[in-house]
Design a protein around this motif. Structure first.
Motif, PDB file in Angstrom:
ATOM      1  N   GLY A 129       0.804  -1.229   0.000  1.00  0.00           N
ATOM      2  CA  GLY A 129       0.000   0.000   0.000  1.00  0.00           C
ATOM      3  C   GLY A 129       0.829   1.267   0.000  1.00  0.00           C
ATOM      4  N   SER A 130       2.117   1.143   0.111  1.00  0.00           N
ATOM      5  CA  SER A 130       2.951   2.338   0.183  1.00  0.00           C
ATOM      6  C   SER A 130       2.987   3.086  -1.141  1.00  0.00           C
ATOM      7  N   SER A 131       2.760   2.437  -2.252  1.00  0.00           N
ATOM      8  CA  SER A 131       2.731   3.124  -3.540  1.00  0.00           C
ATOM      9  C   SER A 131       1.536   4.085  -3.611  1.00  0.00           C
ATOM     10  N   PHE A 132       0.456   3.736  -2.936  1.00  0.00           N
ATOM     11  CA  PHE A 132      -0.704   4.635  -2.879  1.00  0.00           C
ATOM     12  C   PHE A 132      -0.347   5.938  -2.162  1.00  0.00           C
ATOM     13  N   ALA A 142      -0.640  19.138  -7.406  1.00  0.00           N
ATOM     14  CA  ALA A 142      -1.978  19.736  -7.509  1.00  0.00           C
ATOM     15  C   ALA A 142      -2.038  21.114  -6.852  1.00  0.00           C
ATOM     16  N   VAL A 143      -1.361  21.280  -5.723  1.00  0.00           N
ATOM     17  CA  VAL A 143      -1.434  22.575  -5.019  1.00  0.00           C
ATOM     18  C   VAL A 143      -0.856  23.704  -5.865  1.00  0.00           C
ATOM     19  N   LEU A 170       2.602   7.206  -1.941  1.00  0.00           N
ATOM     20  CA  LEU A 170       3.518   7.941  -2.807  1.00  0.00           C
ATOM     21  C   LEU A 170       2.747   8.693  -3.886  1.00  0.00           C
ATOM     22  N   LYS A 171       1.774   8.003  -4.469  1.00  0.00           N
ATOM     23  CA  LYS A 171       0.962   8.651  -5.510  1.00  0.00           C
ATOM     24  C   LYS A 171       0.176   9.830  -4.934  1.00  0.00           C
ATOM     25  N   THR A 172      -0.368   9.617  -3.748  1.00  0.00           N
ATOM     26  CA  THR A 172      -1.147  10.697  -3.120  1.00  0.00           C
ATOM     27  C   THR A 172      -0.271  11.905  -2.825  1.00  0.00           C
ATOM     28  N   SER A 173       0.896  11.668  -2.289  1.00  0.00           N
ATOM     29  CA  SER A 173       1.795  12.789  -1.981  1.00  0.00           C
ATOM     30  C   SER A 173       2.246  13.497  -3.249  1.00  0.00           C
ATOM     31  N   LEU A 174       2.468  12.728  -4.336  1.00  0.00           N
ATOM     32  CA  LEU A 174       2.841  13.360  -5.606  1.00  0.00           C
ATOM     33  C   LEU A 174       1.690  14.203  -6.163  1.00  0.00           C
TER      34      LEU A 174
END
Length: 195
Positions: free
Chosen positions: A16-19, A30-31, A21-25
């Motif tokens: 689940g760590s790739s999720f 996005a900001v 990573l994707k969220t943080s990217l």
């Protein structure tokens, strides 16, 4: 998974760590993108408002110029204004003379003048205030000085100005000196008397 330095890391990443990573990217990209979109929108909104006001300002300037021209057409000429001002000043002078009570003025001067002082002539000249010219004589310079001080102290009189004073021998007696004087003073009138 082996580390490059050939040791086993103490923290193992799960599936689940790739999720994460994707969220943080996504958050990382996005900001700034959303902020850029917001500032672009704000820039275009401000520029459209500025354009709107600029166009309305031109219309307002045209209307102001037209209204100024209309006012200037209705305004009287400078010569007419000057004549009206002169007429009004003359009117004030005439009304000042007409409303001056000679009796009140004489009573006021009689109260202020010492018993040893005698007035030969009193004349008035209308101005912003009524200018009173007094010519008279007295037996002592102290009486004249006291009279001037009393004129300065009175509220209805202003700017007393001793024009001249001369010492001469009395015609009746050689022993007494007579001081003849001439002075000007502005008379404001009693309360409510002058405009």
């Amino acid at each position: 998974m082996k580390h490059y330095l050939n040791f086993k890391p103490s923290i193992l990443f799960r599936k689940g760590s790739s999720f994460m990573l994707k969220t943080s990217l996504i958050i990382l990209y996005a900001v700034p993108i959303s902020l850029a979109i917001f500032w672009i929108y704000k820039y275009y909104a401000t520029s459209s408002v500025n354009t709107f006001y600029r166009e309305n300002l031109k219309q307002l300037d045209v209307r102001i110029i037209k209204s100024n021209e209309a006012v200037n057409k209705m305004r009287p000429l400078a010569d007419d204004i000057e004549k009206s001002e002169k007429f009004y000043a003359d009117y004030r002078k005439v009304t000042a003379v007409g409303q001056t009570s000679w009796t009140t003025l004489f009573n006021r001067l009689e109260k202020l003048a010492p018993a040893e002082m005698r007035f030969k002539s009193i004349s008035i000249k209308p101005d912003k205030l009524v200018r009173v010219r007094i010519e008279g004589e007295t037996v002592s310079l102290q009486h004249l000085t006291r009279f001037l001080q009393d004129l300065f102290a009175e509220k209805v009189f202003s700017s007393p100005n001793l024009k001249s004073h001369n010492r001469s021998k009395s015609k009746d007696s050689e022993t007494f000196d007579i001081i003849t004087f001439s002075l000007d003073v502005d008379y404001a009138g009693e309360k409510g008397e002058l405009p």
